[in-house]
Scaffold this motif. Structure first.
Motif, mmCIF file in Angstrom:
data_model
loop_
_atom_site.group_PDB
_atom_site.id
_atom_site.type_symbol
_atom_site.label_atom_id
_atom_site.label_comp_id
_atom_site.label_asym_id
_atom_site.label_seq_id
_atom_site.Cartn_x
_atom_site.Cartn_y
_atom_site.Cartn_z
ATOM 1 N N LEU A 296 0.818 -1.205 0.000
ATOM 2 C CA LEU A 296 0.000 0.000 0.000
ATOM 3 C C LEU A 296 0.857 1.262 0.000
ATOM 4 N N ILE A 297 1.932 1.253 0.756
ATOM 5 C CA ILE A 297 2.828 2.414 0.789
ATOM 6 C C ILE A 297 3.360 2.711 -0.611
ATOM 7 N N ARG A 298 3.770 1.663 -1.310
ATOM 8 C CA ARG A 298 4.309 1.849 -2.670
ATOM 9 C C ARG A 298 3.208 2.246 -3.650
ATOM 10 N N THR A 299 2.011 1.725 -3.443
ATOM 11 C CA THR A 299 0.883 2.120 -4.285
ATOM 12 C C THR A 299 0.606 3.609 -4.143
ATOM 13 N N LEU A 300 0.535 4.081 -2.912
ATOM 14 C CA LEU A 300 0.245 5.494 -2.676
ATOM 15 C C LEU A 300 1.389 6.394 -3.154
ATOM 16 N N HIS B 242 2.813 6.133 -5.859
ATOM 17 C CA HIS B 242 2.529 6.432 -7.266
ATOM 18 C C HIS B 242 1.777 7.754 -7.410
ATOM 19 N N PHE B 243 1.050 8.151 -6.367
ATOM 20 C CA PHE B 243 0.263 9.388 -6.390
ATOM 21 C C PHE B 243 0.943 10.498 -5.581
ATOM 22 N N ASN B 244 2.220 10.271 -5.264
ATOM 23 C CA ASN B 244 2.998 11.239 -4.465
ATOM 24 C C ASN B 244 2.362 11.470 -3.096
ATOM 25 N N ILE B 245 1.768 10.428 -2.552
ATOM 26 C CA ILE B 245 1.212 10.461 -1.194
ATOM 27 C C ILE B 245 2.108 9.603 -0.311
ATOM 28 N N ARG B 246 2.658 10.208 0.714
ATOM 29 C CA ARG B 246 3.557 9.490 1.622
ATOM 30 C C ARG B 246 2.748 8.935 2.793
ATOM 31 N N THR C 266 -8.664 7.946 -10.619
ATOM 32 C CA THR C 266 -9.779 7.043 -10.882
ATOM 33 C C THR C 266 -9.514 5.693 -10.219
ATOM 34 N N MET C 267 -10.557 4.885 -10.127
ATOM 35 C CA MET C 267 -10.381 3.546 -9.591
ATOM 36 C C MET C 267 -9.442 2.735 -10.491
ATOM 37 N N GLU C 268 -9.537 2.946 -11.791
ATOM 38 C CA GLU C 268 -8.659 2.233 -12.721
ATOM 39 C C GLU C 268 -7.193 2.618 -12.498
ATOM 40 N N GLN C 269 -6.948 3.885 -12.200
ATOM 41 C CA GLN C 269 -5.575 4.304 -11.914
ATOM 42 C C GLN C 269 -5.085 3.709 -10.600
ATOM 43 N N ALA C 270 -5.978 3.630 -9.621
ATOM 44 C CA ALA C 270 -5.603 2.989 -8.358
ATOM 45 C C ALA C 270 -5.281 1.522 -8.582
ATOM 46 N N ASP C 271 -6.088 0.846 -9.390
ATOM 47 C CA ASP C 271 -5.838 -0.563 -9.682
ATOM 48 C C ASP C 271 -4.482 -0.748 -10.367
ATOM 49 N N ALA C 272 -4.178 0.133 -11.312
ATOM 50 C CA ALA C 272 -2.900 0.044 -12.016
ATOM 51 C C ALA C 272 -1.735 0.246 -11.051
ATOM 52 N N ALA C 273 -1.900 1.172 -10.108
ATOM 53 C CA ALA C 273 -0.842 1.413 -9.129
ATOM 54 C C ALA C 273 -0.670 0.220 -8.200
ATOM 55 N N LEU C 274 -1.777 -0.400 -7.789
ATOM 56 C CA LEU C 274 -1.703 -1.597 -6.952
ATOM 57 C C LEU C 274 -0.953 -2.715 -7.663
ATOM 58 N N ARG C 275 -1.279 -2.898 -8.933
ATOM 59 C CA ARG C 275 -0.629 -3.977 -9.671
ATOM 60 C C ARG C 275 0.849 -3.682 -9.892
ATOM 61 N N ALA C 276 1.168 -2.428 -10.203
ATOM 62 C CA ALA C 276 2.568 -2.059 -10.429
ATOM 63 C C ALA C 276 3.411 -2.222 -9.164
ATOM 64 N N ALA C 277 2.810 -1.959 -8.012
ATOM 65 C CA ALA C 277 3.551 -2.027 -6.746
ATOM 66 C C ALA C 277 3.708 -3.465 -6.229
ATOM 67 N N TRP C 278 2.867 -4.370 -6.709
ATOM 68 C CA TRP C 278 2.833 -5.738 -6.175
ATOM 69 C C TRP C 278 4.184 -6.445 -6.311
ATOM 70 N N ALA C 279 4.739 -6.417 -7.518
ATOM 71 C CA ALA C 279 5.950 -7.218 -7.788
ATOM 72 C C ALA C 279 7.118 -6.804 -6.927
ATOM 73 N N GLY C 280 7.212 -5.523 -6.570
ATOM 74 C CA GLY C 280 8.318 -5.057 -5.763
ATOM 75 C C GLY C 280 8.306 -5.581 -4.346
ATOM 76 N N VAL C 281 7.158 -6.113 -3.921
ATOM 77 C CA VAL C 281 7.045 -6.651 -2.552
ATOM 78 C C VAL C 281 6.895 -8.173 -2.571
ATOM 79 N N PHE C 282 5.949 -8.653 -3.364
ATOM 80 C CA PHE C 282 5.603 -10.074 -3.325
ATOM 81 C C PHE C 282 6.202 -10.882 -4.485
ATOM 82 N N GLY C 283 6.965 -10.214 -5.364
ATOM 83 C CA GLY C 283 7.622 -10.946 -6.437
ATOM 84 C C GLY C 283 6.749 -11.166 -7.653
#
Length: 219
Positions: free
Chosen positions: A119-123, A125-129, A202-219
């Motif tokens: 979640l930290i990496r997802t956020l 993407h939107f420059n939210i710390r 948008t929700m679609e942008q949030a989904d894209a950020a979630l997917r992009a951030a996934w690999a960096g944590v869970f492989g």
């Protein structure tokens, strides 16, 4: 004894429209059993619910102030949580007997830490710390009055080393809907969203950020 790794690739599913909460519970339970049996793939399932209050195993009855929406016993850890339109709920079903990226096998604490990092990496993407806070579940951002507000929640369940339930990311929900409960049993802090932080995602942008951030944590 560690189970052999799954031969099924991870499924990444995004459901259209609203998924009834009871339907989500039943679907997760069935899929977790199939993962344990070795007949189904691990899954990340992104959904949106109608307004709903859910009680974790530590929920206190007095923390439900106004049952204006349907109430469910979720069976996950944690206390009271709201789900509703504008919030992306991510149900994560993994075989924790296997390592996943930076998360070692059979380490529930590391798994929860991994969800937080996702979640930290997802956020980011939107420059939210967003940050963790000791003794406070979820992810937190500062507000204008010197305090902090929750932007994402976590609640997990692990059944015979298979995880279910997961995370809830506030993209643009009606924040007034949280007023019927004490979210996660913490009354002295507020709730916020990506939109409330001034980012029109948008929700679609949030989904894209979630997917992009996934690999960096869970492989």
């Amino acid at each position: 004894m560690t189970a052999p790794p799954s031969t099924h690739p991870l499924e990444w599913i995004v459901s259209d429209g609203r998924t009834p909460y009871a339907e989500a519970l039943a679907s997760m339970e069935a899929h977790v059993a199939a993962i344990r049996a070795g007949t189904a793939a691990e899954r990340v399932w992104l959904v949106e619910h109608d307004p709903t209050y859910t009680a974790g195993t530590s929920a206190r009855p007095e923390d439900l102030h106004d049952a204006r929406f349907p109430v469910f016993n979720a069976g996950r850890g944690g206390q009271w949580t709201y789900h509703g339109p504008g919030q992306r709920t991510g149900y994560v079903m993994l075989d924790l007997q296997q390592p996943h990226g930076s998360v070692p096998a059979r380490d529930i604490r590391a798994y929860v830490h991994g969800l937080e990092e996702w979640l930290i990496r997802t956020l980011d993407h939107f420059n939210i710390r967003a940050e963790r806070r000791a003794g406070r579940i979820g992810l937190w951002v500062p507000n204008r009055m010197g305090g902090e507000d929750k932007i994402a929640a976590l609640g997990v369940r692990v059944t015979r080393w298979v995880s279910w339930h997961g995370v809830a990311l506030n993209v643009d929900p009606d924040l007034d809907h949280f007023g019927g409960i004490v979210p996660c049993g913490i009354s002295e802090f507020g709730v916020t969203s990506i939109h409330a932080q001034g980012v029109v995602a948008t929700m679609e942008q949030a989904d894209a950020a979630l997917r992009a951030a996934w690999a960096g944590v869970f492989g």
